[in-house]
Design an enzyme around this catalytic site. Structure first.
Site, PDB file in Angstrom:
ATOM      1  N   SER A 130       0.868  -1.180   0.000  1.00  0.00           N
ATOM      2  CA  SER A 130       0.000   0.000   0.000  1.00  0.00           C
ATOM      3  C   SER A 130       0.906   1.232   0.000  1.00  0.00           C
ATOM      4  O   SER A 130       2.093   1.129   0.362  1.00  0.00           O
ATOM      5  CB  SER A 130      -0.849  -0.007   1.275  1.00  0.00           C
ATOM      6  OG  SER A 130      -1.482   1.241   1.485  1.00  0.00           O
TER       7      SER A 130
ATOM      8  N   TYR B 185      -2.242  -1.397  10.321  1.00  0.00           N
ATOM      9  CA  TYR B 185      -2.193  -1.483   8.858  1.00  0.00           C
ATOM     10  C   TYR B 185      -0.870  -0.925   8.338  1.00  0.00           C
ATOM     11  O   TYR B 185      -0.207  -1.547   7.500  1.00  0.00           O
ATOM     12  CB  TYR B 185      -3.374  -0.693   8.277  1.00  0.00           C
ATOM     13  CG  TYR B 185      -3.586  -0.856   6.788  1.00  0.00           C
ATOM     14  CD1 TYR B 185      -4.374  -1.892   6.286  1.00  0.00           C
ATOM     15  CD2 TYR B 185      -3.026   0.038   5.878  1.00  0.00           C
ATOM     16  CE1 TYR B 185      -4.581  -2.039   4.926  1.00  0.00           C
ATOM     17  CE2 TYR B 185      -3.226  -0.097   4.512  1.00  0.00           C
ATOM     18  CZ  TYR B 185      -4.018  -1.140   4.042  1.00  0.00           C
ATOM     19  OH  TYR B 185      -4.219  -1.279   2.685  1.00  0.00           O
TER      20      TYR B 185
HETATM   21  P1  NAD Z   1     -11.541  -6.054  -0.328  1.00  0.00           P
HETATM   22  O1  NAD Z   1     -12.132  -5.945   1.029  1.00  0.00           O
HETATM   23  O2  NAD Z   1     -12.373  -5.714  -1.525  1.00  0.00           O
HETATM   24  O3  NAD Z   1     -10.939  -7.511  -0.571  1.00  0.00           O
HETATM   25  C1  NAD Z   1     -10.206  -8.157   0.423  1.00  0.00           C
HETATM   26  C2  NAD Z   1     -10.150  -9.627   0.107  1.00  0.00           C
HETATM   27  O4  NAD Z   1      -9.427 -10.289   1.156  1.00  0.00           O
HETATM   28  C3  NAD Z   1     -11.535 -10.285   0.047  1.00  0.00           C
HETATM   29  O5  NAD Z   1     -11.532 -11.276  -0.956  1.00  0.00           O
HETATM   30  C4  NAD Z   1     -11.651 -10.927   1.430  1.00  0.00           C
HETATM   31  O6  NAD Z   1     -12.548 -12.019   1.465  1.00  0.00           O
HETATM   32  C5  NAD Z   1     -10.227 -11.362   1.632  1.00  0.00           C
HETATM   33  N1  NAD Z   1      -9.916 -11.644   3.028  1.00  0.00           N
HETATM   34  C6  NAD Z   1     -10.080 -10.868   4.115  1.00  0.00           C
HETATM   35  N2  NAD Z   1      -9.689 -11.522   5.220  1.00  0.00           N
HETATM   36  C7  NAD Z   1      -9.288 -12.757   4.821  1.00  0.00           C
HETATM   37  C8  NAD Z   1      -8.784 -13.900   5.488  1.00  0.00           C
HETATM   38  N3  NAD Z   1      -8.626 -13.922   6.829  1.00  0.00           N
HETATM   39  N4  NAD Z   1      -8.474 -14.987   4.757  1.00  0.00           N
HETATM   40  C9  NAD Z   1      -8.668 -15.009   3.422  1.00  0.00           C
HETATM   41  N5  NAD Z   1      -9.118 -13.937   2.735  1.00  0.00           N
HETATM   42  C10 NAD Z   1      -9.440 -12.838   3.427  1.00  0.00           C
HETATM   43  O7  NAD Z   1     -10.227  -5.153  -0.276  1.00  0.00           O
HETATM   44  P2  NAD Z   1      -9.253  -4.562  -1.397  1.00  0.00           P
HETATM   45  O8  NAD Z   1      -9.342  -3.086  -1.311  1.00  0.00           O
HETATM   46  O9  NAD Z   1      -9.419  -5.231  -2.686  1.00  0.00           O
HETATM   47  O10 NAD Z   1      -7.854  -4.959  -0.742  1.00  0.00           O
HETATM   48  C11 NAD Z   1      -6.977  -5.916  -1.287  1.00  0.00           C
HETATM   49  C12 NAD Z   1      -5.561  -5.608  -0.827  1.00  0.00           C
HETATM   50  O11 NAD Z   1      -5.180  -4.335  -1.332  1.00  0.00           O
HETATM   51  C13 NAD Z   1      -5.405  -5.538   0.697  1.00  0.00           C
HETATM   52  O12 NAD Z   1      -4.180  -6.124   1.082  1.00  0.00           O
HETATM   53  C14 NAD Z   1      -5.391  -4.042   0.957  1.00  0.00           C
HETATM   54  O13 NAD Z   1      -4.687  -3.724   2.132  1.00  0.00           O
HETATM   55  C15 NAD Z   1      -4.665  -3.555  -0.273  1.00  0.00           C
HETATM   56  N6  NAD Z   1      -4.870  -2.139  -0.569  1.00  0.00           N
HETATM   57  C16 NAD Z   1      -6.122  -1.653  -0.807  1.00  0.00           C
HETATM   58  C17 NAD Z   1      -6.268  -0.301  -1.073  1.00  0.00           C
HETATM   59  C18 NAD Z   1      -7.619   0.318  -1.358  1.00  0.00           C
HETATM   60  O14 NAD Z   1      -7.728   1.541  -1.360  1.00  0.00           O
HETATM   61  N7  NAD Z   1      -8.640  -0.453  -1.634  1.00  0.00           N
HETATM   62  C19 NAD Z   1      -5.155   0.538  -1.101  1.00  0.00           C
HETATM   63  C20 NAD Z   1      -3.895   0.004  -0.854  1.00  0.00           C
HETATM   64  C21 NAD Z   1      -3.769  -1.342  -0.589  1.00  0.00           C
END
Ligand code: NAD
Length: 264
Positions: free
Chosen positions: A146, A159
């Site tokens: 991130s 985080y």
């Molecule tokens: P999201 O909530 O849409 O998806 C998260 C996914 O992780 C889902 O499929 C969920 O079921 C799965 N998950 C959660 N806990 C779990 C567990 N214990 N075991 C297995 N699967 C699990 O979120 P996203 O925004 O797509 O995030 C994906 C990644 O990107 C994360 O690591 C997040 O930190 C990172 N990220 C997101 C953003 C943003 O703005 N959305 C920015 C930077 C980084």
């Protein structure tokens, strides 16, 4: 679409939603066989498996219900992918959760869960997947960190700590595999339009007494100079490129897809 991943196999954690789902779809369209993982309602998981399976040429995509907070299940998931495909070429550590609170009030259980899912699961999956990649002399590891792996914001102590850890882990693995055709890189997105990030808008609007639109541009995207969401596909395309031809010289990098956030 160009089949840059033809013949490759991939495991993407947290791919039932958001960024991971977008990556799974794009990699499948590029010719890879993809195993999904993540939580969700049964019908949502079934829909994701069918959609990614269709991009793979029909049938449901393989799926692991492994909980990324449980090391045994992480290891089992990697073993299942190797069994399903005969080998694992691409590992994307993407599953993640968020919790927002001042340090003094941050619940210990939330700290433990975020460190386990956002950081330790990457270690367990990489440790399990690397021996096979070394044996076959090719591999791609992509860790979804991130912008918060590079810089901090208040109220996100677990985080930010986990994501900085992911960037550090990425560098160590990259150095250890540097003499092989395996690479390990991190992607550092800014705010991406997904359920995880969209869930942060309403509480900000309520806290500051403003509309959700204003909460998005003035508070959530305060540090993102583009003042717009990053789209899932923009992050997925970076992962696709890292796993495709011509990317072998990029190793140990933390690649920003953040609308200029960490440049400012
Ligand atoms: P999201 O909530 O849409 O998806 C998260 C996914 O992780 C889902 O499929 C969920 O079921 C799965 N998950 C959660 N806990 C779990 C567990 N214990 N075991 C297995 N699967 C699990 O979120 P996203 O925004 O797509 O995030 C994906 C990644 O990107 C994360 O690591 C997040 O930190 C990172 N990220 C997101 C953003 C943003 O703005 N959305 C920015 C930077 C980084």
């Amino acid at each position: 679409m160009e089949k840059t991943l033809a013949g490759r196999t991939a495991l993407i954690t947290g791919s039932t939603s958001g960024i991971g789902h977008g990556m799974a779809l794009l990699m499948a369209q590029a010719g890879a066989k993809v195993m999904l993982n993540g939580f969700g309602k049964p019908e949502e998981i079934a829909a994701a498996r069918a959609e990614v399976g269709a991009a793979m040429g029909g049938g449901d995509a393989p799926y692991s219900a492994a909980d990324m907070s449980k090391p045994d299940e992480v290891r089992g998931m990697v073993a299942d992918a190797e069994k399903a495909f005969g080998r694992l070429d691409i590992l994307v550590n993407n599953a993640g959760i968020q919790f927002v609170s001042p340090v003094e009030e941050f619940p210990e259980a939330r700290w433990d869960a975020i460190i386990a899912i956002n950081l330790s699961s990457n270690f367990h999956a990489i440790k399990a997947a690397l021996p096979g990649m070394r044996r076959r002399n090719w591999g791609r590891i992509v860790n979804v960190a991130s912008a918060h792996g590079l810089v901090a914001s208040p109220f996100k102590v677990a985080y930010v700590a986990a994501k900085h850890g992911v960037v550090g882990m990425t560098k160590v693995v990259a150095i250890e595999v540097a003499k092989t055709p395996i690479t390990c890189n991190a992607i550092c997105p800014g705010f991406v339009r997904t359920p995880l990030a969209e869930a942060q808008v309403k509480p900000l609007a309520e806290k500051h007494g403003v509309s959700e639109e204003k909460a998005l541009t003035d508070y959530l995207l305060e540090k993102q100079p583009s003042k717009r969401w990053i789209e899932v596909e923009e992050v997925a395309r970076m992962a696709l490129w890292l796993c495709g031809p011509g990317s072998g010289g990029v190793n140990g990098a933390a690649l920003s897809v953040d609308g200029g956030w960490t440049a400012a």
